[in-house]
Scaffold this motif. Structure first.
Motif, PDB file in Angstrom:
ATOM      1  N   ARG A 186       0.814  -1.220   0.000  1.00 42.11           N
ATOM      2  CA  ARG A 186       0.000   0.000   0.000  1.00 42.11           C
ATOM      3  C   ARG A 186       0.844   1.264   0.000  1.00 42.11           C
ATOM      4  O   ARG A 186       0.450   2.289   0.551  1.00 42.11           O
ATOM      5  N   LYS A 228     -13.555   0.609  -6.885  1.00 39.81           N
ATOM      6  CA  LYS A 228     -13.497   0.457  -5.429  1.00 39.81           C
ATOM      7  C   LYS A 228     -12.060   0.403  -4.909  1.00 39.81           C
ATOM      8  O   LYS A 228     -11.755   1.021  -3.891  1.00 39.81           O
ATOM      9  N   SER A 229     -11.181  -0.297  -5.601  1.00 38.59           N
ATOM     10  CA  SER A 229      -9.870  -0.543  -4.981  1.00 38.59           C
ATOM     11  C   SER A 229      -8.678  -0.556  -5.921  1.00 38.59           C
ATOM     12  O   SER A 229      -7.543  -0.702  -5.457  1.00 38.59           O
ATOM     13  N   GLU A 289      -4.128   9.952  -2.073  1.00 40.32           N
ATOM     14  CA  GLU A 289      -5.460   9.549  -1.638  1.00 40.32           C
ATOM     15  C   GLU A 289      -6.186   8.773  -2.737  1.00 40.32           C
ATOM     16  O   GLU A 289      -6.875   7.791  -2.457  1.00 40.32           O
ATOM     17  N   ASN A 311      -5.152   5.215  -2.846  1.00 42.95           N
ATOM     18  CA  ASN A 311      -5.369   4.506  -1.590  1.00 42.95           C
ATOM     19  C   ASN A 311      -6.629   3.644  -1.716  1.00 42.95           C
ATOM     20  O   ASN A 311      -7.724   4.166  -1.905  1.00 42.95           O
ATOM     21  N   PRO A 312      -6.501   2.313  -1.608  1.00 42.61           N
ATOM     22  CA  PRO A 312      -7.676   1.443  -1.787  1.00 42.61           C
ATOM     23  C   PRO A 312      -8.801   1.725  -0.790  1.00 42.61           C
ATOM     24  O   PRO A 312      -9.957   1.387  -1.057  1.00 42.61           O
ATOM     25  N   ASP A 313      -8.468   2.327   0.357  1.00 41.59           N
ATOM     26  CA  ASP A 313      -9.481   2.583   1.378  1.00 41.59           C
ATOM     27  C   ASP A 313     -10.179   3.930   1.210  1.00 41.59           C
ATOM     28  O   ASP A 313     -11.131   4.221   1.929  1.00 41.59           O
ATOM     29  N   ALA A 314      -9.717   4.760   0.301  1.00 43.39           N
ATOM     30  CA  ALA A 314     -10.305   6.088   0.111  1.00 43.39           C
ATOM     31  C   ALA A 314     -11.650   5.980  -0.600  1.00 43.39           C
ATOM     32  O   ALA A 314     -11.943   4.990  -1.286  1.00 43.39           O
ATOM     33  N   ASP A 315     -12.455   7.015  -0.446  1.00 49.87           N
ATOM     34  CA  ASP A 315     -13.765   7.072  -1.092  1.00 49.87           C
ATOM     35  C   ASP A 315     -13.634   7.878  -2.382  1.00 49.87           C
ATOM     36  O   ASP A 315     -13.526   9.106  -2.333  1.00 49.87           O
TER      37      ASP A 315
END
Length: 201
Positions: free
Chosen positions: A56, A92-93, A176, A179-183
């Motif tokens: 990541r 999404k990721s 950002e 980043n796979p966790d970002a919206d």
């Protein structure tokens, strides 16, 4: 849409290309097709793309432009990327950034016969910036990465050229976006639309 962009050999781009050249994927791609570093980039070219690695962390990989299938898909619309089967998992990721100096677009005009025709070619980049951070999505095909560039409605300055433009983010949001966790829905709100366009030779 976005079907051409350009990479100038600046110090910033040299650093990005240098990071890419350390990727083990360069050797794998070069066994099939040559990796491109500078100049005008077109669909099916293998080019530098920024994405998160397995840890990541931000890294640069050689990726081929265009998802393959019945037809080559080089762009994805932000309005539908989250729901279309071809793009929704990547949305999404598996988001990426395609670094460019500027992108090209051809003016779309209506001829006397009522049909669309191509006008002048323009080089377009964000106001006050030497780099253009194009947002994309990627996926793996036969264990190699392929990407598409996301598009949106154009900014006011360039709507006379085309009814679409790439999704561009400011540099401070590159990390950002990948980043796979970002919206991504929230990040899209920060898109750059203040751009300048000059006729290209």
């Amino acid at each position: 849409m976005c079907c051409r962009y350009y990479i100038e050999e600046t110090s910033e781009m040299q650093a990005i290309v240098g990071d890419m050249m350390r990727s083990s994927l360069v050797r794998k791609w070069n066994e099939l097709y040559p990796v491109k570093t500078y100049g005008e980039m077109s669909p099916t070219d293998i080019v530098p793309v920024i994405a998160s690695n397995r840890n990541r962390q931000r890294a640069v990989f050689p990726m081929k432009w265009g998802f393959t299938g019945k037809t080559l898909l080089m762009n994805a619309r932000i309005e539908t990327a989250a729901v279309k089967p071809t793009f929704k998992d990547a949305w999404k990721s598996h988001r990426c950034i395609v670094p460019a100096s500027y992108y090209f677009e051809w003016e779309h005009l209506i001829g006397n016969n009522g049909k669309m025709k191509t006008g002048d070619k323009y080089a377009i980049q964000p106001q006050g910036s030497n780099l253009t951070w194009l947002c994309g999505l990627y996926r793996f095909e036969n264990d190699l990465p392929f990407f598409v560039i996301l598009t949106r409605e154009p900014g006011e300055q360039i709507c006379f050229i085309h009814d679409r433009m790439p999704l561009i983010l400011p540099e401070h949001l590159v990390g950002e976006w990948i980043n796979p966790d970002a919206d991504p829905e929230e990040l899209v709100k920060e898109a750059v639309t203040d751009v300048i366009a000059e006729k290209a030779g």
